[in-house]
Design an enzyme around this catalytic site. Structure first.
Site, PDB file in Angstrom:
ATOM      1  N   SER A  23       0.823  -1.200   0.000  1.00  6.02           N
ATOM      2  CA  SER A  23       0.000   0.000   0.000  1.00  6.02           C
ATOM      3  C   SER A  23       0.866   1.262   0.000  1.00  6.02           C
ATOM      4  O   SER A  23       1.661   1.457  -0.911  1.00  6.02           O
ATOM      5  CB  SER A  23      -0.945  -0.050   1.216  1.00  6.02           C
ATOM      6  OG  SER A  23      -1.914   0.955   1.157  1.00  6.02           O
TER       7      SER A  23
ATOM      8  N   HIS B 110      -2.782  -0.972  -4.829  1.00 11.07           N
ATOM      9  CA  HIS B 110      -4.239  -0.869  -4.944  1.00 11.07           C
ATOM     10  C   HIS B 110      -4.651   0.598  -4.875  1.00 11.07           C
ATOM     11  O   HIS B 110      -3.878   1.451  -4.428  1.00 11.07           O
ATOM     12  CB  HIS B 110      -4.927  -1.675  -3.836  1.00 11.07           C
ATOM     13  CG  HIS B 110      -4.567  -1.228  -2.455  1.00 11.07           C
ATOM     14  ND1 HIS B 110      -5.008  -0.049  -1.901  1.00 11.07           N
ATOM     15  CD2 HIS B 110      -3.801  -1.806  -1.498  1.00 11.07           C
ATOM     16  CE1 HIS B 110      -4.535   0.084  -0.675  1.00 11.07           C
ATOM     17  NE2 HIS B 110      -3.798  -0.969  -0.401  1.00 11.07           N
TER      18      HIS B 110
END
Length: 223
Positions: free
Chosen positions: A110, A133
Protein backbone atom coordinates in the site's frame (compact mmCIF):
# COMPACT_ATOMS: atom_id res chain seq x y z
CA UNK A 1 27.00 -0.94 30.19
CA UNK A 2 28.52 2.27 28.82
CA UNK A 3 26.44 5.38 28.23
CA UNK A 4 27.16 5.13 24.49
CA UNK A 5 25.86 1.55 24.32
CA UNK A 6 22.77 2.49 26.33
CA UNK A 7 21.99 5.28 23.86
CA UNK A 8 22.48 2.87 20.96
CA UNK A 9 20.05 0.38 22.51
CA UNK A 10 17.54 3.17 23.15
CA UNK A 11 17.70 4.28 19.50
CA UNK A 12 16.98 0.71 18.40
CA UNK A 13 14.05 0.33 20.82
CA UNK A 14 12.42 3.69 20.15
CA UNK A 15 13.26 4.48 16.52
CA UNK A 16 14.54 1.28 14.91
CA UNK A 17 17.71 3.23 14.12
CA UNK A 18 21.37 2.44 14.60
CA UNK A 19 24.73 3.56 13.19
CA UNK A 20 26.83 1.01 11.28
CA UNK A 21 30.33 2.39 11.82
CA UNK A 22 32.53 -0.70 11.82
CA UNK A 23 32.05 -1.95 8.26
CA UNK A 24 34.91 -3.00 6.04
CA UNK A 25 34.77 0.17 3.95
CA UNK A 26 35.05 2.38 7.03
CA UNK A 27 31.94 4.26 5.94
CA UNK A 28 29.50 5.70 8.44
CA UNK A 29 26.05 4.34 7.62
CA UNK A 30 22.79 4.97 9.48
CA UNK A 31 20.19 2.19 9.52
CA UNK A 32 16.49 3.03 9.78
CA UNK A 33 13.63 0.52 9.88
CA UNK A 34 10.06 1.12 8.72
CA UNK A 35 7.93 -1.71 10.06
CA UNK A 36 4.37 -2.59 10.94
CA UNK A 37 1.73 0.05 10.23
CA UNK A 38 2.50 3.69 9.43
CA UNK A 39 0.83 5.63 12.21
CA UNK A 40 -0.81 8.94 11.34
CA UNK A 41 -2.40 11.63 13.46
CA UNK A 42 -4.41 9.08 15.45
CA UNK A 43 -2.68 6.67 17.81
CA UNK A 44 -3.07 3.00 16.98
CA UNK A 45 -3.67 0.31 19.65
CA UNK A 46 -0.70 -0.59 21.83
CA UNK A 47 -0.83 -4.15 20.46
CA UNK A 48 -0.11 -2.92 16.90
CA UNK A 49 3.48 -2.59 15.73
CA UNK A 50 3.83 0.89 14.26
CA UNK A 51 6.21 3.32 12.64
CA UNK A 52 5.47 6.79 13.96
CA UNK A 53 6.04 9.64 11.52
CA UNK A 54 6.82 12.05 14.36
CA UNK A 55 9.81 9.82 15.16
CA UNK A 56 10.98 9.17 11.61
CA UNK A 57 10.83 12.71 10.19
CA UNK A 58 13.19 14.26 12.79
CA UNK A 59 15.53 11.26 12.48
CA UNK A 60 15.77 11.69 8.73
CA UNK A 61 16.44 15.41 9.15
CA UNK A 62 19.17 14.62 11.69
CA UNK A 63 20.77 12.10 9.32
CA UNK A 64 20.82 14.64 6.49
CA UNK A 65 22.38 17.29 8.70
CA UNK A 66 24.85 15.00 10.49
CA UNK A 67 28.27 15.20 8.84
CA UNK A 68 29.17 11.79 10.32
CA UNK A 69 26.38 10.09 8.33
CA UNK A 70 27.63 9.20 4.85
CA UNK A 71 24.78 6.93 3.73
CA UNK A 72 21.39 5.62 4.85
CA UNK A 73 20.05 2.07 4.64
CA UNK A 74 16.28 1.65 4.96
CA UNK A 75 14.80 -1.74 5.90
CA UNK A 76 11.09 -2.04 5.16
CA UNK A 77 8.49 -4.58 6.26
CA UNK A 78 5.24 -2.64 6.41
CA UNK A 79 1.57 -3.28 5.74
CA UNK A 80 1.07 0.38 4.82
CA UNK A 81 -1.07 2.73 6.87
CA UNK A 82 -1.79 6.46 6.95
CA UNK A 83 -1.42 7.92 3.44
CA UNK A 84 -0.45 11.48 4.42
CA UNK A 85 2.16 10.32 6.91
CA UNK A 86 3.56 7.69 4.54
CA UNK A 87 3.93 10.24 1.75
CA UNK A 88 5.56 12.69 4.14
CA UNK A 89 8.20 10.12 5.10
CA UNK A 90 8.70 9.16 1.44
CA UNK A 91 9.22 12.79 0.45
CA UNK A 92 11.79 13.21 3.21
CA UNK A 93 13.69 10.12 2.08
CA UNK A 94 13.64 11.31 -1.55
CA UNK A 95 14.91 14.77 -0.57
CA UNK A 96 18.03 13.51 1.23
CA UNK A 97 21.20 14.46 -0.64
CA UNK A 98 23.26 11.56 0.74
CA UNK A 99 23.26 8.04 -0.75
CA UNK A 100 20.15 6.10 0.24
CA UNK A 101 19.29 2.45 -0.38
CA UNK A 102 16.07 0.66 0.55
CA UNK A 103 15.57 -3.06 1.08
CA UNK A 104 12.10 -4.61 1.23
CA UNK A 105 11.96 -7.65 3.50
CA UNK A 106 8.67 -9.51 3.91
CA UNK A 107 6.61 -6.83 2.26
CA UNK A 108 6.07 -3.13 1.61
CA UNK A 109 2.38 -2.81 0.88
CA UNK A 110 0.00 0.00 0.00
CA UNK A 111 1.59 3.32 1.06
CA UNK A 112 4.75 1.27 1.67
CA UNK A 113 5.27 1.25 -2.11
CA UNK A 114 6.24 4.97 -2.27
CA UNK A 115 8.45 4.42 0.77
CA UNK A 116 10.31 1.60 -0.98
CA UNK A 117 10.96 3.56 -4.18
CA UNK A 118 11.88 6.82 -2.41
CA UNK A 119 15.53 5.81 -1.95
CA UNK A 120 18.05 6.41 -4.74
CA UNK A 121 18.43 2.64 -5.17
CA UNK A 122 15.86 0.04 -4.16
CA UNK A 123 16.18 -3.69 -3.45
CA UNK A 124 13.62 -6.35 -2.62
CA UNK A 125 14.07 -9.87 -1.27
CA UNK A 126 12.99 -12.62 -3.65
CA UNK A 127 10.44 -13.83 -1.09
CA UNK A 128 9.03 -10.36 -0.40
CA UNK A 129 5.89 -8.84 -1.93
CA UNK A 130 4.26 -5.49 -2.60
CA UNK A 131 0.54 -4.71 -2.76
CA UNK A 132 -0.65 -2.05 -5.19
CA UNK A 133 -4.24 -0.87 -4.94
CA UNK A 134 -6.36 2.29 -5.18
CA UNK A 135 -6.74 4.50 -2.14
CA UNK A 136 -9.02 2.96 0.45
CA UNK A 137 -10.75 4.80 3.28
CA UNK A 138 -12.42 3.28 6.33
CA UNK A 139 -15.58 4.68 7.82
CA UNK A 140 -18.50 6.68 6.46
CA UNK A 141 -18.07 8.51 3.15
CA UNK A 142 -20.56 11.10 1.90
CA UNK A 143 -21.43 9.98 -1.63
CA UNK A 144 -20.98 13.32 -3.40
CA UNK A 145 -18.78 14.10 -6.44
CA UNK A 146 -16.38 16.14 -4.31
CA UNK A 147 -15.60 13.15 -2.11
CA UNK A 148 -14.68 10.96 -5.07
CA UNK A 149 -12.67 13.80 -6.62
CA UNK A 150 -10.75 14.10 -3.34
CA UNK A 151 -9.91 10.37 -3.45
CA UNK A 152 -8.81 10.70 -7.07
CA UNK A 153 -6.49 13.57 -6.16
CA UNK A 154 -4.89 11.52 -3.39
CA UNK A 155 -4.44 8.62 -5.80
CA UNK A 156 -2.83 10.95 -8.33
CA UNK A 157 -0.31 12.18 -5.75
CA UNK A 158 0.67 8.62 -4.86
CA UNK A 159 0.93 7.49 -8.48
CA UNK A 160 2.99 10.53 -9.48
CA UNK A 161 5.44 9.89 -6.67
CA UNK A 162 5.84 6.20 -7.52
CA UNK A 163 6.38 6.80 -11.25
CA UNK A 164 8.69 9.73 -10.52
CA UNK A 165 10.99 7.63 -8.32
CA UNK A 166 10.97 4.29 -10.14
CA UNK A 167 11.07 2.96 -13.71
CA UNK A 168 7.51 1.68 -13.90
CA UNK A 169 5.39 3.15 -16.68
CA UNK A 170 2.33 5.16 -15.56
CA UNK A 171 0.06 2.99 -17.71
CA UNK A 172 1.38 -0.20 -16.10
CA UNK A 173 0.91 1.20 -12.61
CA UNK A 174 -2.63 2.33 -13.39
CA UNK A 175 -3.40 -1.13 -14.81
CA UNK A 176 -2.21 -2.82 -11.61
CA UNK A 177 -4.40 -0.55 -9.52
CA UNK A 178 -7.44 -1.45 -11.61
CA UNK A 179 -6.92 -5.21 -11.24
CA UNK A 180 -9.55 -5.68 -8.57
CA UNK A 181 -11.26 -8.80 -9.95
CA UNK A 182 -9.55 -11.11 -7.47
CA UNK A 183 -8.07 -10.64 -4.02
CA UNK A 184 -4.47 -11.41 -5.00
CA UNK A 185 -4.42 -9.55 -8.33
CA UNK A 186 -2.66 -6.51 -6.87
CA UNK A 187 0.07 -8.47 -5.01
CA UNK A 188 3.45 -8.23 -6.76
CA UNK A 189 6.29 -10.63 -5.93
CA UNK A 190 9.87 -9.48 -5.56
CA UNK A 191 10.91 -10.64 -9.02
CA UNK A 192 7.78 -9.17 -10.60
CA UNK A 193 8.52 -5.84 -8.92
CA UNK A 194 11.93 -5.81 -10.60
CA UNK A 195 10.59 -6.92 -13.98
CA UNK A 196 8.03 -4.10 -14.20
CA UNK A 197 10.54 -1.47 -13.05
CA UNK A 198 8.98 -0.80 -9.67
CA UNK A 199 12.11 -1.90 -7.76
CA UNK A 200 15.68 -1.71 -9.10
CA UNK A 201 16.93 -5.15 -8.06
CA UNK A 202 16.07 -8.37 -6.29
CA UNK A 203 18.73 -8.78 -3.64
CA UNK A 204 19.80 -9.41 -0.08
CA UNK A 205 21.14 -7.31 2.77
CA UNK A 206 24.71 -7.81 1.54
CA UNK A 207 23.68 -6.65 -1.95
CA UNK A 208 22.06 -3.52 -0.56
CA UNK A 209 25.09 -2.71 1.60
CA UNK A 210 27.47 -3.32 -1.31
CA UNK A 211 25.47 -0.88 -3.44
CA UNK A 212 25.47 1.69 -0.65
CA UNK A 213 29.24 1.39 -0.15
CA UNK A 214 29.75 1.98 -3.86
CA UNK A 215 27.47 5.02 -3.89
CA UNK A 216 29.32 6.53 -0.94
CA UNK A 217 32.72 5.98 -2.54
CA UNK A 218 31.57 7.48 -5.85
CA UNK A 219 30.22 10.51 -4.00
CA UNK A 220 33.54 10.99 -2.24
CA UNK A 221 35.41 10.75 -5.55
CA UNK A 222 33.22 13.43 -7.10
CA UNK A 223 34.06 15.95 -4.37
Amino acid sequence: MSEKQEQKNEDIREFGQVALNNNRENNRISLLTIIGEIEGHDCLPATTKTTKYEHVLPKLAEMEDNRDTEGILLLLNTVGGDVESGLAIAEMIASISKPTVSLVLGGSHSIGVPLAVAARRSFIAASAAMTIHPVRINGTIIAVPQAFEYLAKIQERISDFITGHSHIQPERLAGLMRETGQLTADVISGREAQEIGLIDRVGTLSDALEELYGMIERRKAEK
